[in-house]
Structures are given as structure tokens and as C-alpha cells.
Scaffold this motif. Structure first.
Motif, PDB file in Angstrom:
ATOM      1  N   HIS A 571       0.853  -1.206   0.000  1.00 23.48           N
ATOM      2  CA  HIS A 571       0.000   0.000   0.000  1.00 23.48           C
ATOM      3  C   HIS A 571       0.881   1.246   0.000  1.00 23.48           C
ATOM      4  O   HIS A 571       0.606   2.219   0.695  1.00 23.48           O
ATOM      5  N   GLU A 572       1.959   1.194  -0.804  1.00 25.61           N
ATOM      6  CA  GLU A 572       2.975   2.234  -0.758  1.00 25.61           C
ATOM      7  C   GLU A 572       2.442   3.600  -1.186  1.00 25.61           C
ATOM      8  O   GLU A 572       2.904   4.628  -0.694  1.00 25.61           O
ATOM      9  N   ALA A 573       1.491   3.632  -2.090  1.00 31.86           N
ATOM     10  CA  ALA A 573       1.025   4.909  -2.632  1.00 31.86           C
ATOM     11  C   ALA A 573      -0.421   5.218  -2.293  1.00 31.86           C
ATOM     12  O   ALA A 573      -0.987   6.179  -2.818  1.00 31.86           O
ATOM     13  N   ASP A 574      -1.027   4.439  -1.410  1.00 30.00           N
ATOM     14  CA  ASP A 574      -2.429   4.701  -1.061  1.00 30.00           C
ATOM     15  C   ASP A 574      -2.630   6.093  -0.481  1.00 30.00           C
ATOM     16  O   ASP A 574      -3.729   6.673  -0.575  1.00 30.00           O
ATOM     17  N   SER A 575      -1.577   6.647   0.117  1.00 29.80           N
ATOM     18  CA  SER A 575      -1.689   7.966   0.747  1.00 29.80           C
ATOM     19  C   SER A 575      -1.938   9.074  -0.260  1.00 29.80           C
ATOM     20  O   SER A 575      -2.198  10.225   0.134  1.00 29.80           O
ATOM     21  N   ILE A 576      -1.868   8.759  -1.538  1.00 33.06           N
ATOM     22  CA  ILE A 576      -2.122   9.769  -2.568  1.00 33.06           C
ATOM     23  C   ILE A 576      -3.490  10.423  -2.373  1.00 33.06           C
ATOM     24  O   ILE A 576      -3.673  11.609  -2.693  1.00 33.06           O
ATOM     25  N   ILE A 577      -4.449   9.680  -1.815  1.00 31.08           N
ATOM     26  CA  ILE A 577      -5.794  10.232  -1.625  1.00 31.08           C
ATOM     27  C   ILE A 577      -5.757  11.382  -0.615  1.00 31.08           C
ATOM     28  O   ILE A 577      -6.362  12.438  -0.815  1.00 31.08           O
ATOM     29  N   GLY A 578      -5.031  11.193   0.481  1.00 26.84           N
ATOM     30  CA  GLY A 578      -4.919  12.257   1.474  1.00 26.84           C
ATOM     31  C   GLY A 578      -4.242  13.488   0.920  1.00 26.84           C
ATOM     32  O   GLY A 578      -4.656  14.626   1.193  1.00 26.84           O
ATOM     33  N   PHE A 579      -3.186  13.292   0.123  1.00 30.52           N
ATOM     34  CA  PHE A 579      -2.490  14.441  -0.463  1.00 30.52           C
ATOM     35  C   PHE A 579      -3.382  15.162  -1.473  1.00 30.52           C
ATOM     36  O   PHE A 579      -3.340  16.391  -1.586  1.00 30.52           O
ATOM     37  N   GLN A 580      -4.166  14.391  -2.211  1.00 30.92           N
ATOM     38  CA  GLN A 580      -5.115  15.017  -3.130  1.00 30.92           C
ATOM     39  C   GLN A 580      -6.065  15.935  -2.377  1.00 30.92           C
ATOM     40  O   GLN A 580      -6.347  17.063  -2.803  1.00 30.92           O
ATOM     41  N   MET A 581      -6.556  15.480  -1.239  1.00 33.00           N
ATOM     42  CA  MET A 581      -7.465  16.287  -0.436  1.00 33.00           C
ATOM     43  C   MET A 581      -6.782  17.543   0.099  1.00 33.00           C
ATOM     44  O   MET A 581      -7.376  18.631   0.115  1.00 33.00           O
ATOM     45  N   LEU A 582      -5.537  17.417   0.539  1.00 32.72           N
ATOM     46  CA  LEU A 582      -4.823  18.578   1.082  1.00 32.72           C
ATOM     47  C   LEU A 582      -4.614  19.664   0.037  1.00 32.72           C
ATOM     48  O   LEU A 582      -4.491  20.846   0.372  1.00 32.72           O
ATOM     49  N   ASN A 583      -4.553  19.270  -1.238  1.00 30.84           N
ATOM     50  CA  ASN A 583      -4.365  20.234  -2.326  1.00 30.84           C
ATOM     51  C   ASN A 583      -5.668  20.813  -2.847  1.00 30.84           C
ATOM     52  O   ASN A 583      -5.657  21.719  -3.669  1.00 30.84           O
ATOM     53  N   ASP A 584      -6.792  20.282  -2.379  1.00 32.18           N
ATOM     54  CA  ASP A 584      -8.102  20.648  -2.915  1.00 32.18           C
ATOM     55  C   ASP A 584      -8.722  21.762  -2.062  1.00 32.18           C
ATOM     56  O   ASP A 584      -9.138  21.525  -0.927  1.00 32.18           O
ATOM     57  N   PRO A 585      -8.817  22.971  -2.592  1.00 39.26           N
ATOM     58  CA  PRO A 585      -9.354  24.074  -1.784  1.00 39.26           C
ATOM     59  C   PRO A 585     -10.824  23.911  -1.430  1.00 39.26           C
ATOM     60  O   PRO A 585     -11.299  24.512  -0.469  1.00 39.26           O
ATOM     61  N   SER A 586     -11.525  23.088  -2.174  1.00 38.58           N
ATOM     62  CA  SER A 586     -12.934  22.855  -1.837  1.00 38.58           C
ATOM     63  C   SER A 586     -13.086  21.834  -0.716  1.00 38.58           C
ATOM     64  O   SER A 586     -14.163  21.719  -0.128  1.00 38.58           O
ATOM     65  N   TYR A 587     -12.006  21.092  -0.416  1.00 41.81           N
ATOM     66  CA  TYR A 587     -12.082  20.089   0.650  1.00 41.81           C
ATOM     67  C   TYR A 587     -11.549  20.646   1.965  1.00 41.81           C
ATOM     68  O   TYR A 587     -12.243  20.622   2.984  1.00 41.81           O
ATOM     69  N   VAL A 588     -10.317  21.116   1.967  1.00 42.38           N
ATOM     70  CA  VAL A 588      -9.739  21.639   3.213  1.00 42.38           C
ATOM     71  C   VAL A 588     -10.120  23.103   3.361  1.00 42.38           C
ATOM     72  O   VAL A 588      -9.682  23.962   2.597  1.00 42.38           O
ATOM     73  N   ARG A 589     -10.963  23.373   4.371  1.00 43.76           N
ATOM     74  CA  ARG A 589     -11.410  24.737   4.627  1.00 43.76           C
ATOM     75  C   ARG A 589     -11.194  25.151   6.077  1.00 43.76           C
ATOM     76  O   ARG A 589     -11.380  26.319   6.419  1.00 43.76           O
ATOM     77  N   ASP A 590     -10.777  24.191   6.926  1.00 45.01           N
ATOM     78  CA  ASP A 590     -10.578  24.494   8.329  1.00 45.01           C
ATOM     79  C   ASP A 590      -9.805  23.355   8.976  1.00 45.01           C
ATOM     80  O   ASP A 590      -9.410  22.382   8.309  1.00 45.01           O
ATOM     81  N   ALA A 591      -9.604  23.459  10.291  1.00 42.44           N
ATOM     82  CA  ALA A 591      -8.823  22.454  11.003  1.00 42.44           C
ATOM     83  C   ALA A 591      -9.470  21.076  10.930  1.00 42.44           C
ATOM     84  O   ALA A 591      -8.775  20.053  10.790  1.00 42.44           O
ATOM     85  N   ALA A 592     -10.796  21.015  11.024  1.00 39.33           N
ATOM     86  CA  ALA A 592     -11.479  19.720  11.022  1.00 39.33           C
ATOM     87  C   ALA A 592     -11.309  18.999   9.694  1.00 39.33           C
ATOM     88  O   ALA A 592     -11.040  17.787   9.660  1.00 39.33           O
ATOM     89  N   THR A 593     -11.468  19.713   8.580  1.00 38.21           N
ATOM     90  CA  THR A 593     -11.321  19.056   7.284  1.00 38.21           C
ATOM     91  C   THR A 593      -9.864  18.717   7.000  1.00 38.21           C
ATOM     92  O   THR A 593      -9.571  17.737   6.296  1.00 38.21           O
TER      93      THR A 593
END
Length: 941
Positions: A571-593
């Protein structure tokens, strides 16, 4: 390519200079325009970053020869090195206004008057580079074009490096870059950690796409576009003859005819690259076999009951005096010691042998066989430094050691309640070592669903992995919590006969099943860069349903194999999903997201976040759910009762602890992290989290700043920088040492002078800092030399007599005695910057305070210095100090390929370790992140 080295180099140089401008055809460019729209940049000029030595990492053969012959550097390959290095002496007078002297402006976009070049590899994307640093700012109008541009920019800046690392990840470095010892050592270090077949790599690609819904499909589409961009640059640079010159030096392309190939990249290369990155920085746990050997040694000396107590006291698995990231008393139990452990699989004394890795050496490999490591689990030997053009391999001594690099990186964050501006302030970044070119690369990516600037590991840079978004920033430190366990599998023979210790079948849930044999052969021929004679050898590992075989032993006389089972394996690259979210301004909008995005990252990291309102923390990782009766610090029997809950060996998946059980917090008054303990009851999988840890250097300073209030970006940066030039031993252990020494008058004049020198150094801050910028000499240089010479002698003098040689060595195999900046023998090797993570500072501190009669929480199980007698302890310290005082600077700092013997400053100095053809000047030592951000957001969306 079998001629003599000198003739080859002469011929290559002559051909190159004859070709002249033919090798310098430019890439496609576009007309200069304004940079990406900065309307969504809420940092308002208060975000900064730095990544030495420079943004560019590619060099043609002409440029490499110019560097070797004349010391020249291609544009933007070294321009971030000087400001980075200058902070070590310039931090004391730092203000918010002068931060830009030591950091880049990390605002989005490029002002029109600062645009140096705009490249348009496709109609739907541009790559704008600024005049000062040359950082690529990628702006796309389509998602595909944006990611294509990111891959193209990666090719421009790191093509050779990415090629190296996809071969390291596959265990093919010598076949690719020559058979030098350093190259052999690297593939022998990494391939056993993740010995994948091509089918294994492809299965991971498909798993990401098929099991993560729309985000999984988008991630693999992004990755394909990224690979397409790399390949576009690869092909254009080859045809235009401006490709990296290392391809000529390693025999892949002919300098005169341009014949040869730079092989296309593919999605499975990204998995191979990710396995190297994850193994270096995102792994945790393992090491249960050497831990068990230390326990057996303690029990042999003291008996089972007392020996176990001694071992537990050195293990410090939940030390009450340990510096913690969550200092509010929060408890997050994980990998805790059970009241009465079951299933522990301790070997018979003297029965453990490492599993062989290397076979069938031929040619040059056979001649060098005695110098190469055979054990993929123990710390491998270090290799000689790079000389000339890859004489000893593409990567030098101490570059990597995945068995020891359990941590690195630091973070300092202060809540807006305690800052001058009323907004959170953060200074943070990963401590990933120093290389030329750097393993990370800076980039800004702006496109549909992506808006970020920061650093990404070269070759897996579809998204920014550490950096800033529109109104927030994030970073990580290696966490090292236990996600790797060791199992003892019972050996058997299919015919029912009694197995030997080298049997290749094992019992799995009642059946005798064969181990899967994974083998890989590397062969090489001489090249211009590596004239080593031709050779080959085969690497082989055995894979079971409980992981890779690492050791053999007997338990109660019966043969077993010890295996390493890692939750992130396959599962070496599964973390790509989390990094995708961190780069997405519509997803990360505050500490909780932000915390929700971090939950999708399987690597063992501590994640930190800051916006204009909040600071936050979350510990990520695929933490397996264990039987609560199992002690994860020691090997466990391979029995269904002791397996991870819900474990499926076909997919290497299991039940994982839920997000609520991971250490996390929002708006603690401040956070610090330097690979220390995360929280109460949360085990960090290894020795060394006790009363003195390098995190104390941060914690003491940030706590004081927070109590005073009015914290600024400059003030927090000064705190980080002061910690970065401070000797941990001098600040946190020397006071107790001096108390013991001064418990009576020191009558010997020479020893008294030595003690006075140490006292003056401690009073002045115990720093290893130049007297003036560029002086290349330390204030209190004699005291620094004394401490460097004294520490290993005093530790041995204090602990070896009481522990006995066997136990002393066994504990030292689990935690290095010393990791001072000049300790080339330490886990990070010489000139690595990072220091004081591994060492016996806590043991010495606890023992000395106990001998002095101070209160010690979580004490060692016995008193060792002078057997607990203050006068005898003082005699030991004086005797070892006298030994150290007799050592000359030449003896303490013996010199190496970078430094002359006796050069104290140079022995500490940071060297950008060449992983390509360019080399750079050394800079002053400072123990700080390689890539670092300084941020304060004054507004929010």
C-alpha cells in the motif's frame, strides 16, 4: 565502454566541447504573461519557504564538466544554499522584515516584473519560473493539463534523480548506474524492505483506482497525466540534446551520436518511488529481534524478573518525563505493554542468524563481497564518500539507512492567543537530508481542484505534499509509531521430515506451505562514471503470509523464521488520496477538514496545520488492531490468536484503529515536534523517548515564548534556529555532569581548566556556532572538542561496568550511544545536519540525577555511575574526562574526503550529497528542516 577511465573521460570531454551549442537546444516556450492569479492568496506576503541548494537539479554534460573543472553551476541549482546557510549566524538579529533575506517569498504566482521564463508544454498549461529562484509555477486550464505540466516541470528539474529512485525502488541501481559499492549497498538496503514484482506494483496501481471511489480514479488519472508530462520532457530533452549529462556518464546515451535510450516512465515507477520515500520517512516499528536479544542479555545477567525490569527501564516506552507533542495530559493508548503478555516468541540464546540476502557473486561483485552488508535489518555498513564523477557510486556514504531513519523533521506552532498579530504562527518542515539535487522539489500547482505551493518528493509530485493552500499551510514530521511487527513462523518440510533452520516452508493455519521466493539479479559493465570491472550478483528474499523473512533462530530447540509484517506493505502509494485532499481548496477549509484529509494518509506521520484562526495536529498511519495480550515491542508467535485483527494476507489489509484513537488536537497553546513522543500512552516504537530528547530544545523555547506572549514569525524562527545550533548534551545533560564534578574541588590543574571550559560553554548557551559569519571556527571550540571526545567515553565508563559488556553492546544495538553533528559513525552519517535524535542522553540524565539524590520519575532500574556512589561516580567522570582532554583535534576530528583532520567546523558542516554530477560548497552545521516554511495567515476565506 571497456576502455580505461582516463581515456573515456578525455574522449567524452573532447566530444562535448566539439558539439558546442548542439547540446543546448531549448525546450518549448511561450510568450511572457502575468503569473497565476493571486486573488485567492490569503497569506498577504506573510508566507515564506526555502529548499537548498536550488530549484533546478538537471545539468547537461557540458554543465557537469564545467562544475568539475571550473566550479561553475547552472542557473538556479545553488541559489537557495547561501540564504539557507546564513541563518545559522544571522538568526539572532532576525525580524519579520528581514525574513526574506533567509527565505523565499512563498506567495502564489509570479509578479509580472519577476517572470523569467514561461514554458507551454501544452495549450492548456503554462510553467512560469521566477527570476530569483526559478521555482516552477504550474497553471492549467484543465485537470489533465495541470498534472501534465507538473510532470513536465518535474522532468525539467529532477529527471535524473527520478530515474535513479525508480531503479533504487526496484533494486536495480547497479544495473542502471554501475556496480560501485555504494550503489550495491543502496539496493541491498531498500529492495528487501519492499521486494515487489511488476505484478505487485501494478496491483497497487489498480487497488488505488478501484477501491477509493471517484477520488481513486482521479488520483490515477492525475498520476497518468503526470507521467505523460515526464515522458514528454524526457523525449524532447533527448531529441534536443539537453538531457541530464549523467545519462552519458553511466553509459545510457552516447555523447557524440546521441544513440541510446532514456526509458519511458510508467505508473508502476511511481509505486517504486513511493516505496523508497515511505521506507525512509513514513515507516515505524520493527526492530523486535534486536530488542529481544537485549532482553535476553538482561535476563542472563540479572535473572528473568530483574532483567526484564532493567530492559523495560531502558526501553522507556511510556516515560513520564518524555517531551510530548500533546502536553495537555491527553492519553491515546496504542501499542501499550499488556499486564501479562501472551504469545511472545523469544529466541534461544545464541541461535539468531540474519537471513542471507546476496548470492551468486560474479566478477567484481565476488571481489568485493566481504565489504558489503548481508543483513537487511541491522544497520548496514556505511560507504565511502563520492569521489570525482561517481567513482564510488551515485550516492555517497551515509546517504540512506532505512533501518535507522525512523524520524526527522520538526514543527513549531503557536496559537493566535499568544501571538503579536492575533493569528497563529508556524515554522515547520521535513528534515529529509541534504542532497544535490534535493530529494524534494518546490512547485506551485494551480488548476481545476488544485491550489497549492510547496514541496513534493521528486517523481511523486502530482500534488504538493508539504506546503500551503489558499488560506492554510500544513507540514509533517516522521512519527515512527509501531506499524511493523515481527512474527516467529514455525518451519516445516512438506514431506513431514524434521526441518532444519534453513527450511523454506512454514506452518500457516495448520498447513505446511512454501515460502514465496523473490529473486533479483543485477549485472553491470564499466562506464565512464563507474569504471568498476563487470560483475553481477543475485538478491533473494523469502516472503510469507506474515511478511518478509529477516532472521532465523530456534525457540525451545525448534527452528523458526522471524518475519517483518508492515501495515503499509503493498500500500505504498495509497496515501495519494490524502495528499489530493490537502491540495483541494474545496475540501480543506478548516482544522477539522484538514484532520479528515490526514486520516487518508497511511504513512506514520505527525501532521500540523495553521490558518488565520486555528492550529491543529493529527497523527496518521495504518495502525493495526492487535490482540491486547500481545506485546508489540517483542517478536510474536505466528498463530491465528496473535495475528492482527481481521488480517488478510492476500491484500495485506487488516483492521485499523479508528481516527478518534490517533493523537490529535486543535488549538493547544502551542505544538512542537521533533520526532518525539506524541502523547501519553502512545508508544513510538523504539528506544530513546525519555527525559532528554532533542525535542526538549524546542519545547523549552516555545513554552517560554508562549508564556511571554506577543510571538512573531521572527521570534518563532529564532527559537527554531537557536535550537538548531545548540548541543543537546551541553544544554540538558552537562548541568548534571558539572554538579557531580564540582561536588568536590577539582585539584588537578588541567582537569580544572577543562571543567571551567565546559562551564563557560554551558553558561554561554552550549552552542556550536561560528564566532562570526564565515569564520569557520566555533566560540568555545575547546569545550566543544572536549564534549565530542568525552561523551562516548563517559557513557561507556558509566554504564558498561554495571551492565556488563554483553548487555551494554546489546542495548547499543537498539539505540546508538551518540549522534553528534561530527559523528560520522551515527545513523545519519557525516555532514548530514540532523543530529541528537539517537543517543544515551536520557539514560545519563536519569542516572546522574539519581546519584545526586534528585527526584527522578521513571528512573532506570539501577544506579550505574559509580554503582550509585557519588564519589565513585565523580571518579569515573574525571577519569573519562582526562582521557578526552588528552585527545587532539586531529584525533577527535580525523578528517574525511571533505575535511582535513582537526578541522572542527568542517567535521560538523553540512554537505549537499551529490546524487548527480553537480557538487556544492559546505555550509555551517544547523539542525533544522531541509524544506522549511514560515507562515502567518492574516485572513481566511
Amino acid at each position: 565502454m571497456r576502455r580505461r577511465t582516463g581515456r573515456l573521460r578525455t574522449a567524452a570531454a573532447a566530444a562535448l566541447f566539439a558539439l558546442g551549442a548542439m547540446v543546448l537546444a531549448p525546450p518549448p516556450t511561450a510568450a511572457a504573461t502575468t503569473g497565476p492569479n493571486d486573488a485567492d492568496d490569503y497569506c498577504q506576503g506573510q508566507c515564506a519557504d526555502i529548499l537548498p541548494p536550488g530549484a533546478s537539479g538537471n545539468a547537461t554534460l557540458v554543465e557537469i564538466l564545467g562544475n568539475k573543472l571550473f566550479g561553475t553551476h547552472p542557473e538556479h541549482t545553488t541559489d537557495q544554499l547561501a540564504p539557507y546557510g546564513a541563518l545559522a549566524s544571522g538568526y539572532q538579529t532576525l525580524t519579520d522584515d528581514t525574513l526574506t533575506q533567509f527565505f523565499n517569498d512563498a506567495s502564489f504566482g509570479v509578479p509580472k516584473d519577476q517572470i523569467a521564463k514561461v514554458t507551454a508544454p501544452r495549450d492548456d498549461v503554462t510553467i512560469t519560473r521566477d527570476k530569483k529562484t526559478g521555482v516552477p509555477h504550474i497553471k492549467g486550464t484543465t485537470r489533465y493539463g495541470t498534472e501534465f505540466g507538473a510532470g513536465y516541470a518535474a522532468g525539467q528539474d529532477r529527471l535524473w534523480l527520478m530515474d535513479l529512485f525508480r531503479h533504487i525502488g526496484r533494486g536495480e541501481l547497479t544495473s542502471f548506474a554501475g556496480g560501485a559499492l555504494a550503489n550495491q549497498g543502496l539496493e541491498q538496503q531498500f529492495w528487501p524492505q519492499a521486494p515487489y514484482t511488476e505484478a505487485d506494483l501494478q496491483a497497487q496501481v489498480e487497488n488505488i483506482r478501484d477501491t477509493n471511489g471517484p477520488r481513486g480514479k482521479q488520483a490515477m488519472d492525475d498520476a497518468q497525466a503526470y507521467v505523460d508530462g515526464i515522458n514528454a520532457y524526457r523525449e524532447q530533452s533527448k531529441n534536443g540534446r539537453y538531457f541530464p549529462g549523467e545519462y552519458v556518464l553511466t553509459g545510457h546515451v552516447d555523447a557524440v551520436t546521441n544513440a541510446g535510450e532514456i526509458k519511458p516512465f510508467q505508473l508502476t515507477d511511481l509505486i517504486a518511488l513511493a516505496s523508497v520515500v515511505g521506507g525512509l520517512f513514513g515507516n515505524g516499528g520493527g526492530g523486535e529481534v534486536p530488542a529481544a536479544l537485549a532482553l535476553l542479555s538482561a535476563q542472563q545477567k540479572y535473572g528473568v524478573e530483574q532483567g526484564t525490569k532493567v530492559w523495560e527501564s531502558f526501553r522507556e516506552r511510556n516515560d513520564p518525563e518524555a517531551a510530548k507533542t500533546l502536553h495537555d495530559g491527553s492519553s491515546f493508548p496504542y501499542a501499550v505493554k499488556p499486564a501479562k503478555a501472551k504469545g511472545t516468541a523469544l529466541p534461544d540464546r545464541g541461535s539468531v542468524t540474519p537471513e542471507p540476502l546476496v548470492f551468486d557473486r560474479q566478477g567484481a561483485a565476488a571481489a568485493k563481497s566481504k565489504t558489503l552488508p548481508q543483513d537487511p535489518v541491522k544497520a548496514p555498513e556505511k560507504y565511502r564518500a563520492l569521489e570525482g564523477m561517481f567513482k564510488d557510486g551515485v550516492l555517497p556514504k551515509g546517504s540512506f539507512d532505512p533501518t535507522q531513519h525512523r524520524g526527522m523533521s520538526n514543527a513549531l506552532l503557536v496559537s493566535g492567543k499568544h501571538t503579536a498579530g492575533g493569528h497563529p504562527v508556524a515554522v515547520f518542515g521535513p528534515q529529509t537530508g541534504y542532497f544535490a539535487p534535493q530529494l524534494l522539489m518546490l512547485q506551485e500547482i494551480q488548476g481545476p481542484g488544485i491550489s497549492a505551493r510547496g514541496a513534493s518528493f521528486a517523481g511523486v509530485g502530482m500534488y504538493v505534499q508539504l506546503g500551503r493552500g489558499q488560506d492554510y499551510a500544513w507540514s509533517a514530521t516522521s512519527a515512527g509509531q509501531d506499524i511493523t511487527d515481527t512474527y516467529a513462523v514455525e518451519l516445516c518440510n512438506a514431506d513431514g521430515s524434521a526441518p532444519a533452520k534453513d527450511a523454506t516452508s512454514y506452518r500457516y493455519r495448520g498447513a505446511c506451505v512454501p515460502m514465496e521466493k523473490l529473486a533479483h539479479t543485477n549485472a553491470w559493465q564499466p562506464t565512464i562514471a563507474d569504471p568498476t570491472a563487470a560483475g553481477s550478483y543475485r538478491m533473494q528474499v523469502l516472503r510469507t503470509n506474515y511478511g518478509i523473512v529477516t532472521h532465523r533462530a530456534t525457540i525451545d530447540g525448534k527452528p523458526v523464521a522471524y518475519t517483518a509484517q508492515r501495515s503499509t506493505y503493498r500500500h505504498e502509494a495509497d496515501s495519494i488520496i490524502g495528499f489530493q485532499m490537502l491540495n483541494d481548496p474545496s475540501y480543506v477549509r478548516d482544522a477539522a477538514t484538514f484532520q479528515q484529509a490526514a486520516q487518508h494518509i497511511g504513512y506514520a506521520f505527525n501532521w500540523f496545520y495553521a490558518d488565520s484562526r486555528d492550529i491543529a495536529y493529527y497523527n496518521s498511519g495504518l495502525n493495526p488492531v492487535r490482540n491486547p495480550d500481545v506485546d508489540p515491542a517483542l517478536p510474536v508467535k505466528a498463530d491465528p490468536a496473535y495475528e492482527w485483527r481481521g488480517y488478510d494476507p492476500k491484500t495485506n489489509t487488516t483492521d485499523y484503529t479508528p481516527p478518534a484513537q490517533h493523537p490529535q488536537s486543535v488549538n493547544q497553546d502551542y505544538y512542537i515536534s521533533w520526532n518525539n513522543k506524541q502523547a501519553k500512552d502512545y508508544d513510538s516504537a523504539g528506544f530513546g523517548n525519555g527525559s532528554v530528547h532533542r525535542a526538549n530544545l524546542l519545547d523549552d523555547r516555545v513554552r517560554a515564548l508562549t508564556r511571554g506572549g506577543g510571538v512573531t514569525r521572527a521570534a518563532l524562527t529564532r527559537a527554531m534556529s537557536e535550537a538548531a545550533v545548540t548541543d543537546l548534551r551541553g544544554e540538558d545533560v552537562l548541568p548534571a555532569l558539572l554538579r557531580v564534578l564540582r561536588s568536590k574541588p577539582v585539584t588537578d590543574p588541567k582537569l580544572n581548566t577543562a571543567v571551567q571550559q565546559l562551564e563557560a560553554w554551558r553558561k554561554d548557551g552550549a552552542q556550536r556556532r561560528e564566532t562570526t559569519a564565515g569564520s569557520h571556527s566555533y566560540a568555545h571550540s575547546d569545550a566543544v572538542r572536549l564534549m565530542d571526545a568525552w561523551w562516548p567515553r563517559l557513557i561507556e565508563g558509566v554504564f558498561a561496568p554495571g551492565l556488563g559488556d554483553d548487555l551494554y553492546r546489546a542495548l547499543g544495538a537498539n539505540l546508538a550511544i551518540d549522534e553528534s553533528p561530527s559523528a560520522g559513525h551515527g545513523p545519519t552519517g557525516a555532514h548530514a545536519g540532523s543530529a541528537f535524535q539517537y543517543g544515551w542522553w536520557s539514560y545519563a540524565d536519569k542516572d546522574l540525577r539519581a546519584v545526586l539524590g534528585d527526584k527522578v520519575e521513571g528512573p532506570l532500574a539501577g544506579k550505574y555511575c559509580g554503582n550509585g556512589d557519588l564519589s565513585a561516580c565523580r571518579d569515573t567522570l574525571l577519569a573519562t574526562l582526562q582521557q578526552a582532554n588528552g585527545k587532539t583535534a586531529e584525533q577527535v576530528y580525523p578528517g574525511d574526503d571533505t575535511c582535513k583532520a582537526g578541522d572542527q567546523w568542517c567535521a560538523d558542516a553540512i554537505v549537499q550529497r551529490a546524487v548527480g554530477g553537480l557538487t556544492h560548497a559546505a555550509i555551517s552545521w544547523q539542525n533544522r528542516p531541509t524544506y522549511q516554511q514560515v507562515v502567518e495567515f492574516p485572513s481566511h476565506r
